[in-house]
Design an enzyme around this catalytic site. Sequence first.
Site, short mmCIF file in Angstrom:
data_model
loop_
_atom_site.label_atom_id
_atom_site.label_comp_id
_atom_site.label_asym_id
_atom_site.label_seq_id
_atom_site.Cartn_x
_atom_site.Cartn_y
_atom_site.Cartn_z
N PRO A 111 0.98 -1.42 0.27
CA PRO A 111 -0.06 0.24 -0.01
C PRO A 111 0.79 1.22 -0.24
O PRO A 111 0.30 1.94 -0.62
CB PRO A 111 -1.22 -0.33 1.53
CG PRO A 111 -0.68 -1.59 1.74
CD PRO A 111 0.28 -1.93 0.98
N LYS A 112 2.23 1.58 1.09
CA LYS A 112 2.66 2.55 0.88
C LYS A 112 3.14 3.12 -0.46
O LYS A 112 3.53 4.13 -1.12
CB LYS A 112 4.28 2.75 1.94
CG LYS A 112 4.54 3.36 2.06
CD LYS A 112 5.83 3.37 3.43
CE LYS A 112 6.31 4.56 3.12
NZ LYS A 112 8.04 4.43 3.91
N MET A 113 3.84 1.63 -0.91
CA MET A 113 3.92 1.70 -2.58
C MET A 113 3.64 2.39 -3.68
O MET A 113 3.13 3.34 -4.16
CB MET A 113 4.77 0.93 -3.01
CG MET A 113 6.48 0.31 -2.12
SD MET A 113 6.78 -1.04 -2.64
CE MET A 113 8.22 -1.81 -1.40
N ALA A 114 1.84 1.54 -3.40
CA ALA A 114 1.25 1.54 -4.07
C ALA A 114 0.45 3.68 -4.50
O ALA A 114 0.46 4.30 -5.64
CB ALA A 114 0.41 1.10 -3.80
N LEU B 38 2.45 6.54 -3.29
CA LEU B 38 3.12 7.18 -3.44
C LEU B 38 3.64 6.93 -5.49
O LEU B 38 3.96 8.03 -5.74
CB LEU B 38 4.92 6.41 -3.00
CG LEU B 38 5.25 6.42 -1.57
CD1 LEU B 38 6.43 5.98 -1.02
CD2 LEU B 38 5.53 8.09 -1.56
#
Length: 253
Positions: free
Chosen positions: A236-239, A241
């Site tokens: 989720p964090k990568m998505a 960003l």
Amino acid sequence: MASSIRSAVEKNVGDSVKSYTTRSSARLKDIKTEHDSLIDVVNEPMKITQGGSSSINRVKSRLKGVGKRRHLKIKYEDTKLETSPYFSPPETKDRDVPDKKTRWEPRDWVQVADNIREMRKGCDAPVDDMGCDKCMDEDAPPKVRRYQSLVSLMLSSQTKDQTTFAAMQRLRQHGLSVPNILQTDDETLGKLIFPVSFWKTKVKYIRNTTQILRDRYDEDIPDTVDKLCQLPGVGPKMAHLCMSVAWDTLTGI
């Protein structure tokens, strides 16, 4: 004093024995009723041949209720919550009920993002010059730039920005595009991204993700958080960003 205590004890014992006797008598009465019903059921087949289907129905109706406990209906008293300076009952009439179709978002995340920007105005960090938004080739086509931003985010997991930025520079010199990465063997790809953390696992993630992008997205990257999270090695964090850097869409922190 002793005589009064003794009288009280004898009275309590007598009341308990009387209550137990009453309950036992009621239970014995129920057992006798069930016993009589069972006797009638046993004797009923002798009359079936004479009574036909009506007798069979009577037997079934009696069997249905035999051996079952009676259900007690429990009534609860209506109690009202008392108010005090330290407690107030919850309000339910005007409470906002969230729509089930509405997607969940972190509470006050927009305000938190604005506060972070305000606090970071006068502070420099490696991410300002070597973050994932600085690793892309600005002269590359839009699809390639978006792919490079996704790869930089995949490399950045548990890795310092300086290490990620250096690995991205080597990948760009090698040729960081979907067709070129698919033609690159795992050994070469590992040497290009080393020493990022978990580089062997990331080689597999990058290859599998790149294959999916070619087969399903015409060498582009997904444009939603849900679809990005379905890619190998993307959380989720990568998505979030990636949505901000690659698609210029703020979806969360």
